[in-house]
Design a protein around this motif. Structure first.
Motif, PDB file in Angstrom:
ATOM      1  N   MET A  34      -8.708  17.776 -37.132  1.00 41.65           N
ATOM      2  CA  MET A  34      -7.141  18.192 -36.652  1.00 41.65           C
ATOM      3  C   MET A  34      -6.949  17.621 -34.930  1.00 41.65           C
ATOM      4  O   MET A  34      -8.101  17.384 -34.422  1.00 41.65           O
ATOM      5  CB  MET A  34      -7.023  19.593 -36.483  1.00 41.65           C
ATOM      6  N   ALA A  35      -5.916  17.095 -34.993  1.00 48.94           N
ATOM      7  CA  ALA A  35      -5.760  16.713 -33.549  1.00 48.94           C
ATOM      8  C   ALA A  35      -4.352  16.842 -32.962  1.00 48.94           C
ATOM      9  O   ALA A  35      -3.408  17.140 -33.684  1.00 48.94           O
ATOM     10  CB  ALA A  35      -6.113  15.112 -33.516  1.00 48.94           C
ATOM     11  N   TRP A  36      -4.194  16.746 -31.617  1.00 49.22           N
ATOM     12  CA  TRP A  36      -2.982  16.910 -31.048  1.00 49.22           C
ATOM     13  C   TRP A  36      -2.624  15.606 -30.232  1.00 49.22           C
ATOM     14  O   TRP A  36      -3.635  14.532 -29.710  1.00 49.22           O
ATOM     15  CB  TRP A  36      -2.863  17.825 -29.900  1.00 49.22           C
ATOM     16  N   PHE A  37      -1.472  14.926 -30.533  1.00 53.89           N
ATOM     17  CA  PHE A  37      -0.965  13.649 -29.697  1.00 53.89           C
ATOM     18  C   PHE A  37       0.261  14.143 -28.881  1.00 53.89           C
ATOM     19  O   PHE A  37       0.780  15.287 -29.210  1.00 53.89           O
ATOM     20  CB  PHE A  37      -0.422  12.778 -30.827  1.00 53.89           C
ATOM     21  N   ARG A  38       0.668  13.449 -27.871  1.00 51.62           N
ATOM     22  CA  ARG A  38       1.713  13.552 -27.289  1.00 51.62           C
ATOM     23  C   ARG A  38       2.623  12.327 -26.881  1.00 51.62           C
ATOM     24  O   ARG A  38       1.752  11.327 -27.057  1.00 51.62           O
ATOM     25  CB  ARG A  38       1.576  14.319 -25.885  1.00 51.62           C
ATOM     26  N   GLN A  39       3.810  12.455 -26.704  1.00 51.61           N
ATOM     27  CA  GLN A  39       4.591  11.273 -26.406  1.00 51.61           C
ATOM     28  C   GLN A  39       5.646  11.557 -25.278  1.00 51.61           C
ATOM     29  O   GLN A  39       6.755  12.469 -25.706  1.00 51.61           O
ATOM     30  CB  GLN A  39       5.372  10.688 -27.422  1.00 51.61           C
ATOM     31  N   ALA A  40       5.449  10.906 -24.180  1.00 53.51           N
ATOM     32  CA  ALA A  40       6.251  11.115 -23.081  1.00 53.51           C
ATOM     33  C   ALA A  40       7.646  10.298 -23.143  1.00 53.51           C
ATOM     34  O   ALA A  40       7.562   9.148 -23.903  1.00 53.51           O
ATOM     35  CB  ALA A  40       5.709  10.908 -21.765  1.00 53.51           C
ATOM     36  N   PRO A  41       8.503  10.482 -22.605  1.00 54.97           N
ATOM     37  CA  PRO A  41       9.622   9.569 -22.646  1.00 54.97           C
ATOM     38  C   PRO A  41       9.583   8.137 -22.066  1.00 54.97           C
ATOM     39  O   PRO A  41       8.978   8.113 -21.166  1.00 54.97           O
ATOM     40  CB  PRO A  41      11.042  10.239 -21.882  1.00 54.97           C
ATOM     41  N   GLY A  42       9.951   7.306 -22.989  1.00 52.31           N
ATOM     42  CA  GLY A  42       9.788   5.887 -22.763  1.00 52.31           C
ATOM     43  C   GLY A  42       8.287   5.464 -22.939  1.00 52.31           C
ATOM     44  O   GLY A  42       8.119   4.333 -22.401  1.00 52.31           O
ATOM     45  N   LYS A  43       7.566   6.289 -23.469  1.00 49.57           N
ATOM     46  CA  LYS A  43       6.061   5.917 -23.618  1.00 49.57           C
ATOM     47  C   LYS A  43       5.661   5.957 -25.086  1.00 49.57           C
ATOM     48  O   LYS A  43       6.390   6.626 -25.787  1.00 49.57           O
ATOM     49  CB  LYS A  43       5.193   6.821 -22.726  1.00 49.57           C
ATOM     50  N   ASP A  90       2.226  15.963 -17.841  1.00 47.00           N
ATOM     51  CA  ASP A  90       1.845  16.374 -18.976  1.00 47.00           C
ATOM     52  C   ASP A  90       3.110  16.543 -19.942  1.00 47.00           C
ATOM     53  O   ASP A  90       3.193  16.914 -20.925  1.00 47.00           O
ATOM     54  CB  ASP A  90       1.087  17.874 -18.943  1.00 47.00           C
ATOM     55  N   THR A  91       4.431  16.505 -19.163  1.00 47.95           N
ATOM     56  CA  THR A  91       5.801  16.538 -19.745  1.00 47.95           C
ATOM     57  C   THR A  91       5.645  15.592 -20.941  1.00 47.95           C
ATOM     58  O   THR A  91       5.530  14.430 -21.010  1.00 47.95           O
ATOM     59  CB  THR A  91       6.615  16.499 -18.935  1.00 47.95           C
ATOM     60  N   ALA A  92       5.931  16.273 -22.128  1.00 50.54           N
ATOM     61  CA  ALA A  92       5.916  15.173 -23.452  1.00 50.54           C
ATOM     62  C   ALA A  92       6.227  16.304 -24.620  1.00 50.54           C
ATOM     63  O   ALA A  92       6.067  17.422 -24.589  1.00 50.54           O
ATOM     64  CB  ALA A  92       4.559  14.518 -23.873  1.00 50.54           C
ATOM     65  N   VAL A  93       6.712  15.478 -25.621  1.00 56.01           N
ATOM     66  CA  VAL A  93       6.710  16.163 -27.049  1.00 56.01           C
ATOM     67  C   VAL A  93       5.288  16.095 -27.641  1.00 56.01           C
ATOM     68  O   VAL A  93       4.653  15.149 -27.615  1.00 56.01           O
ATOM     69  CB  VAL A  93       7.469  15.312 -27.771  1.00 56.01           C
ATOM     70  N   TYR A  94       4.637  17.328 -27.813  1.00 56.33           N
ATOM     71  CA  TYR A  94       3.273  17.544 -28.472  1.00 56.33           C
ATOM     72  C   TYR A  94       3.395  17.365 -30.006  1.00 56.33           C
ATOM     73  O   TYR A  94       4.154  18.310 -30.576  1.00 56.33           O
ATOM     74  CB  TYR A  94       2.691  18.605 -27.946  1.00 56.33           C
ATOM     75  N   TYR A  95       2.729  16.845 -30.575  1.00 54.41           N
ATOM     76  CA  TYR A  95       2.390  16.676 -32.147  1.00 54.41           C
ATOM     77  C   TYR A  95       1.111  16.799 -32.439  1.00 54.41           C
ATOM     78  O   TYR A  95       0.223  16.688 -32.337  1.00 54.41           O
ATOM     79  CB  TYR A  95       2.643  15.066 -32.525  1.00 54.41           C
ATOM     80  N   GLY A 114       6.859  18.406 -34.041  1.00 56.46           N
ATOM     81  CA  GLY A 114       6.679  18.002 -32.501  1.00 56.46           C
ATOM     82  C   GLY A 114       7.308  19.574 -31.636  1.00 56.46           C
ATOM     83  O   GLY A 114       8.149  20.160 -32.165  1.00 56.46           O
ATOM     84  N   THR A 115       6.752  19.531 -30.610  1.00 54.92           N
ATOM     85  CA  THR A 115       7.213  20.740 -29.617  1.00 54.92           C
ATOM     86  C   THR A 115       7.327  20.031 -28.332  1.00 54.92           C
ATOM     87  O   THR A 115       6.359  19.529 -27.953  1.00 54.92           O
ATOM     88  CB  THR A 115       6.227  21.960 -30.090  1.00 54.92           C
ATOM     89  N   GLN A 116       8.306  20.589 -27.706  1.00 54.53           N
ATOM     90  CA  GLN A 116       8.546  20.133 -26.370  1.00 54.53           C
ATOM     91  C   GLN A 116       7.661  20.828 -25.344  1.00 54.53           C
ATOM     92  O   GLN A 116       7.697  22.257 -25.184  1.00 54.53           O
ATOM     93  CB  GLN A 116      10.194  20.013 -25.932  1.00 54.53           C
TER      94      GLN A 116
END
Length: 121
Positions: A34-43, A90-95, A114-116
């Motif tokens: 299992m893993a966690w990823f994240r996506q910040a705005p514009g990245k 660290d601000t991002a949507v975490y998946y 995802g969770t913000q």
């Protein structure tokens, strides 16, 4: 099919903590890691942490080492991400993600919604 539902995101000040949780259901026997990823705005979406089925092997991206801890509870079918000493970057949507065959940065086929997480300076 595997279903993943994240919870625990929110707004926190820099230096604070949050705990994300991912509820796993469906064909869990097909899951190796299992893993966690994240996506910040514009990245692009980036890898954060991964854990194997037994929970005795983990890996983290360098920017979160020493601050984040991934864990899993197979009895509850949950995967958590404890995040301490949070920074604005660290601000991002975490998946939540089902991960690859071995612990690593390769994502699996299933994603949560995802969770913000927002960290204010």
């Amino acid at each position: 099919q595997v279903q993943l539902v994240e919870s625990g995101g929110g707004l926190v000040q820099a230096g604070g903590s949050l705990r994300l949780s991912c509820a796993v259901s469906g064909r869990t026997a097909s899951i190796y890691t299992m893993a966690w990823f994240r996506q910040a705005p514009g990245k692009e979406r980036e890898f954060v942490a991964a854990i194997n089925w037994n929970g005795d092997r983990t890996t983290y991206t360098d920017s979160v080492k020493g601050r984040f801890t991934i864990s899993r509870d197979n009895a509850k079918s949950t995967v958590d991400l404890q995040m301490n000493s949070l920074k604005p970057e660290d601000t991002a949507v975490y998946y939540c993600n089902t991960g690859g065959l071995v612990v690593g940065r390769t994502p699996g086929p299933y994603w949560g919604q995802g969770t913000q997480v927002t960290v204010s300076s």
